[in-house]
Motif scaffolding. Structure first.
Motif, PDB file in Angstrom:
ATOM      1  N   ALA A 108      -1.751  15.862   3.416  1.00  0.00           N
ATOM      2  CA  ALA A 108      -1.220  14.662   2.757  1.00  0.00           C
ATOM      3  C   ALA A 108      -1.592  13.403   3.529  1.00  0.00           C
ATOM      4  O   ALA A 108      -1.917  12.364   2.940  1.00  0.00           O
ATOM      5  N   ALA A 109      -1.555  13.476   4.858  1.00  0.00           N
ATOM      6  CA  ALA A 109      -1.889  12.315   5.685  1.00  0.00           C
ATOM      7  C   ALA A 109      -3.364  11.956   5.566  1.00  0.00           C
ATOM      8  O   ALA A 109      -3.727  10.771   5.541  1.00  0.00           O
ATOM      9  N   PHE A 110      -4.238  12.964   5.500  1.00  0.00           N
ATOM     10  CA  PHE A 110      -5.670  12.678   5.327  1.00  0.00           C
ATOM     11  C   PHE A 110      -5.931  12.030   3.964  1.00  0.00           C
ATOM     12  O   PHE A 110      -6.797  11.154   3.843  1.00  0.00           O
ATOM     13  N   GLU A 111      -5.179  12.434   2.934  1.00  0.00           N
ATOM     14  CA  GLU A 111      -5.338  11.790   1.635  1.00  0.00           C
ATOM     15  C   GLU A 111      -4.806  10.359   1.674  1.00  0.00           C
ATOM     16  O   GLU A 111      -5.408   9.444   1.107  1.00  0.00           O
ATOM     17  N   GLU A 112      -3.681  10.168   2.340  1.00  0.00           N
ATOM     18  CA  GLU A 112      -3.067   8.845   2.395  1.00  0.00           C
ATOM     19  C   GLU A 112      -3.934   7.858   3.170  1.00  0.00           C
ATOM     20  O   GLU A 112      -4.129   6.712   2.745  1.00  0.00           O
ATOM     21  N   ILE A 113      -4.467   8.282   4.301  1.00  0.00           N
ATOM     22  CA  ILE A 113      -5.182   7.366   5.200  1.00  0.00           C
ATOM     23  C   ILE A 113      -6.680   7.318   4.923  1.00  0.00           C
ATOM     24  O   ILE A 113      -7.308   6.258   4.985  1.00  0.00           O
ATOM     25  N   CYS A 114      -7.280   8.479   4.600  1.00  0.00           N
ATOM     26  CA  CYS A 114      -8.735   8.556   4.448  1.00  0.00           C
ATOM     27  C   CYS A 114      -9.186   8.841   3.025  1.00  0.00           C
ATOM     28  O   CYS A 114     -10.400   8.889   2.768  1.00  0.00           O
ATOM     29  N   LEU A 137     -15.392  12.521  11.632  1.00  0.00           N
ATOM     30  CA  LEU A 137     -14.569  11.311  11.690  1.00  0.00           C
ATOM     31  C   LEU A 137     -14.445  10.826  13.119  1.00  0.00           C
ATOM     32  O   LEU A 137     -14.490  11.604  14.074  1.00  0.00           O
ATOM     33  N   GLU A 138     -14.275   9.524  13.274  1.00  0.00           N
ATOM     34  CA  GLU A 138     -14.077   8.955  14.609  1.00  0.00           C
ATOM     35  C   GLU A 138     -12.746   9.433  15.170  1.00  0.00           C
ATOM     36  O   GLU A 138     -11.780   9.654  14.440  1.00  0.00           O
ATOM     37  N   ASP A 139     -12.702   9.548  16.503  1.00  0.00           N
ATOM     38  CA  ASP A 139     -11.492  10.057  17.147  1.00  0.00           C
ATOM     39  C   ASP A 139     -10.282   9.181  16.851  1.00  0.00           C
ATOM     40  O   ASP A 139      -9.172   9.697  16.677  1.00  0.00           O
ATOM     41  N   GLN A 140     -10.486   7.877  16.745  1.00  0.00           N
ATOM     42  CA  GLN A 140      -9.341   7.001  16.485  1.00  0.00           C
ATOM     43  C   GLN A 140      -8.743   7.261  15.099  1.00  0.00           C
ATOM     44  O   GLN A 140      -7.533   7.096  14.897  1.00  0.00           O
ATOM     45  N   VAL A 141      -9.576   7.699  14.151  1.00  0.00           N
ATOM     46  CA  VAL A 141      -9.065   8.046  12.821  1.00  0.00           C
ATOM     47  C   VAL A 141      -8.222   9.324  12.899  1.00  0.00           C
ATOM     48  O   VAL A 141      -7.140   9.402  12.317  1.00  0.00           O
ATOM     49  N   LEU A 142      -8.722  10.316  13.650  1.00  0.00           N
ATOM     50  CA  LEU A 142      -7.958  11.560  13.820  1.00  0.00           C
ATOM     51  C   LEU A 142      -6.618  11.289  14.476  1.00  0.00           C
ATOM     52  O   LEU A 142      -5.591  11.851  14.088  1.00  0.00           O
ATOM     53  N   ARG A 143      -6.609  10.413  15.487  1.00  0.00           N
ATOM     54  CA  ARG A 143      -5.356  10.112  16.179  1.00  0.00           C
ATOM     55  C   ARG A 143      -4.380   9.361  15.263  1.00  0.00           C
ATOM     56  O   ARG A 143      -3.163   9.535  15.345  1.00  0.00           O
ATOM     57  N   ARG A 144      -4.925   8.534  14.389  1.00  0.00           N
ATOM     58  CA  ARG A 144      -4.063   7.809  13.443  1.00  0.00           C
ATOM     59  C   ARG A 144      -3.418   8.788  12.462  1.00  0.00           C
ATOM     60  O   ARG A 144      -2.221   8.702  12.164  1.00  0.00           O
ATOM     61  N   VAL A 145      -4.202   9.732  11.954  1.00  0.00           N
ATOM     62  CA  VAL A 145      -3.671  10.747  11.032  1.00  0.00           C
ATOM     63  C   VAL A 145      -2.635  11.602  11.747  1.00  0.00           C
ATOM     64  O   VAL A 145      -1.555  11.885  11.204  1.00  0.00           O
ATOM     65  N   GLU A 146      -2.955  12.018  12.972  1.00  0.00           N
ATOM     66  CA  GLU A 146      -2.028  12.833  13.767  1.00  0.00           C
ATOM     67  C   GLU A 146      -0.701  12.107  13.980  1.00  0.00           C
ATOM     68  O   GLU A 146       0.380  12.703  13.843  1.00  0.00           O
ATOM     69  N   ARG A 175      -0.574  16.738  -5.086  1.00  0.00           N
ATOM     70  CA  ARG A 175      -1.750  16.571  -4.223  1.00  0.00           C
ATOM     71  C   ARG A 175      -2.915  17.428  -4.686  1.00  0.00           C
ATOM     72  O   ARG A 175      -4.076  17.113  -4.426  1.00  0.00           O
ATOM     73  N   LYS A 176      -2.646  18.550  -5.344  1.00  0.00           N
ATOM     74  CA  LYS A 176      -3.713  19.402  -5.876  1.00  0.00           C
ATOM     75  C   LYS A 176      -3.270  19.998  -7.195  1.00  0.00           C
ATOM     76  O   LYS A 176      -2.067  20.104  -7.491  1.00  0.00           O
ATOM     77  N   VAL A 190      10.116  15.118   0.801  1.00  0.00           N
ATOM     78  CA  VAL A 190      10.697  13.956   0.134  1.00  0.00           C
ATOM     79  C   VAL A 190      10.014  12.663   0.573  1.00  0.00           C
ATOM     80  O   VAL A 190       9.888  12.358   1.764  1.00  0.00           O
ATOM     81  N   GLY A 191       9.499  11.926  -0.425  1.00  0.00           N
ATOM     82  CA  GLY A 191       8.884  10.644  -0.177  1.00  0.00           C
ATOM     83  C   GLY A 191       7.512  10.698   0.443  1.00  0.00           C
ATOM     84  O   GLY A 191       6.982   9.656   0.853  1.00  0.00           O
ATOM     85  N   PHE A 192       6.893  11.912   0.485  1.00  0.00           N
ATOM     86  CA  PHE A 192       5.593  11.992   1.159  1.00  0.00           C
ATOM     87  C   PHE A 192       4.581  12.882   0.457  1.00  0.00           C
ATOM     88  O   PHE A 192       3.408  12.530   0.349  1.00  0.00           O
TER      89      PHE A 192
END
Length: 398
Positions: A108-114, A137-146, A175-176, A190-192
């Motif tokens: 869900a986070a990868f869909e939301e952010i990327c 993906l750049e490491d900063q993107v992975l850390r943001r998703v994490e 989501r799918k 809930v909410g995500f």
């Protein structure tokens, strides 16, 4: 034969009573079918539960083509026993709960952010993976998703698993797309996130504990994200800390100083490699000059470099060729091998070597300037080298 799936109503159920409906075998193991079960059968990327039916070990749980759930055992269940108490291997189930919901949150986070959908999921014994349709993906993107996933985890949002009617299903932002025909079970954070899923999950996101992305691997045009959750995260952190402490002690530095120390050691190692290469080149040149002085005639120089490997033989051959002579090099390290190198126009090294190798069961080849090949035994190497030397001498003799 329909078995009531008790985990649909209670993912945390650890034991239950049931009636044996059928005995038989499945995948070459004794197996039974029950009227109700809390055992999760393998499916949807999640491994099967294990545990016991009374004193009988449940090694696997599978669903056959008709939808029948088989509990695979070590030995046949007694024919005179119709009632049974099932107990789930709870540490295994709880681990799967954590990893599976962690996957929902990460996807869900990868869909939301990327805006990247998950196209595959696998829950392994040591780590979990999802595949995404993306280049690395750049490491900063992975850390943001994490960070986003862990924020949702620590908010302890409720997790609801329920069968929904078509009207409610149409109102949800899934989501799918569901792949089942008939009633659809939706797992909602809930909410995500809302996702059709038949697997097991904690009752709130706090049950995941935490999530760490360990890395990414290229899979053709896709990437595979490797991660761990909960207990696996703690075990990974403990193992990594122990390993870092061990390395730091060996290098007599603190763990915080490891990056700088390793960078310095890599620089020193690179400098040492260059110095070794220069010394080996000097040694090869000196050895070539000695061999050339002793060769008769000097147009062909034969040398055995064992126990050194053929890499050293190539240096020596290049030094010999630089003086205008043909080099014939043999070694038995790490296996019986031949090398021929020649100046332009003197000899076709590749064709000459290949013809000899074929006679002795060897394999190899190369260019007119440099060729090498392997022989099946030291004895074959010795005889092939003798014949090759005679062949080369005959072609060099006016």
């Amino acid at each position: 034969m329909v078995t009531e799936r008790l985990y649909y109503g209670d993912d945390l159920l650890r034991s239950f009573a049931a009636h044996v409906l059928q005995r038989g075998s499945y995948r070459d193991r004794p197996a039974v079918v029950l009227d109700r079960t809390a055992f999760y059968p393998e499916g949807g990327g999640q491994p099967a539960d294990r545990g016991t039916l009374d004193e009988y070990l449940v090694r696997d749980v599978q669903v056959d083509g008709s939808g029948t759930i088989w509990h695979l055992l070590d030995e046949p269940f007694p024919p005179n026993r119709t009632e049974v108490t099932g107990s789930i291997d709870w540490p295994r189930r709880f681990d799967h709960l954590q990893q599976h919901l962690g996957q929902h949150l990460l996807s869900a986070a990868f869909e939301e952010i990327c805006q990247l959908p998950t196209i595959a999921f696998h829950l392994g014994q040591t780590h979990v993976t999802i595949d995404l349709p993306s280049p690395p993906l750049e490491d900063q993107v992975l850390r943001r998703v994490e960070a986003r996933v862990n924020q949702v985890i620590w908010e302890t949002r409720p997790v609801e698993a329920r069968f929904v009617d078509p009207e409610e299903l149409a109102s949800l932002h899934l989501r799918k797309t569901p792949t089942v025909i008939g009633p659809v079970r939706v797992v909602s954070v809930v909410g995500f996130d809302h996702s059709p899923c038949g697997g097991t999950h904690p009752t709130n996101t706090g049950g995941v504990g935490g999530l760490a992305i360990l890395g990414q691997e290229r899979q053709g045009s896709e990437i595979r994200i490797v991660f761990v959750c909960g207990g696996r995260l703690i075990r990974t952190a403990t193992t990594t800390t122990t390993q870092l402490d061990s390395v730091a002690r060996d290098l007599t530095v603190g763990v915080a100083d490891l990056p700088e120390t390793i960078a310095r050691l890599r620089t020193d190692l690179g400098r040492s490699h260059k110095q070794i290469e220069a010394l080996e080149q000097e040694l090869a040149t000196a050895e070539a000059q000695r061999l050339l002085r002793e060769a008769d005639p000097a147009k062909l120089v034969r040398a055995t470099v064992s126990p050194r490997p053929l890499q050293w033989g190539r240096l020596l051959a290049n030094a010999i060729v630089a003086h205008g002579s043909v080099a014939l090099i043999t070694t038995t390290e790490p296996s019986p091998q031949l090398l021929v190198a020649s100046p332009p126009a003197l000899l076709d090294a590749g064709a000459t070597l290949k013809a000899i190798l074929q006679q002795y069961g060897g394999r190899g080849g190369g260019s007119p300037a440099l060729a090498q090949g392997g022989l099946p035994s030291p004895k074959a190497l010795e005889q092939a080298a003798i014949d090759l030397e005679k062949t080369i001498q005959s072609r060099l003799t006016p």
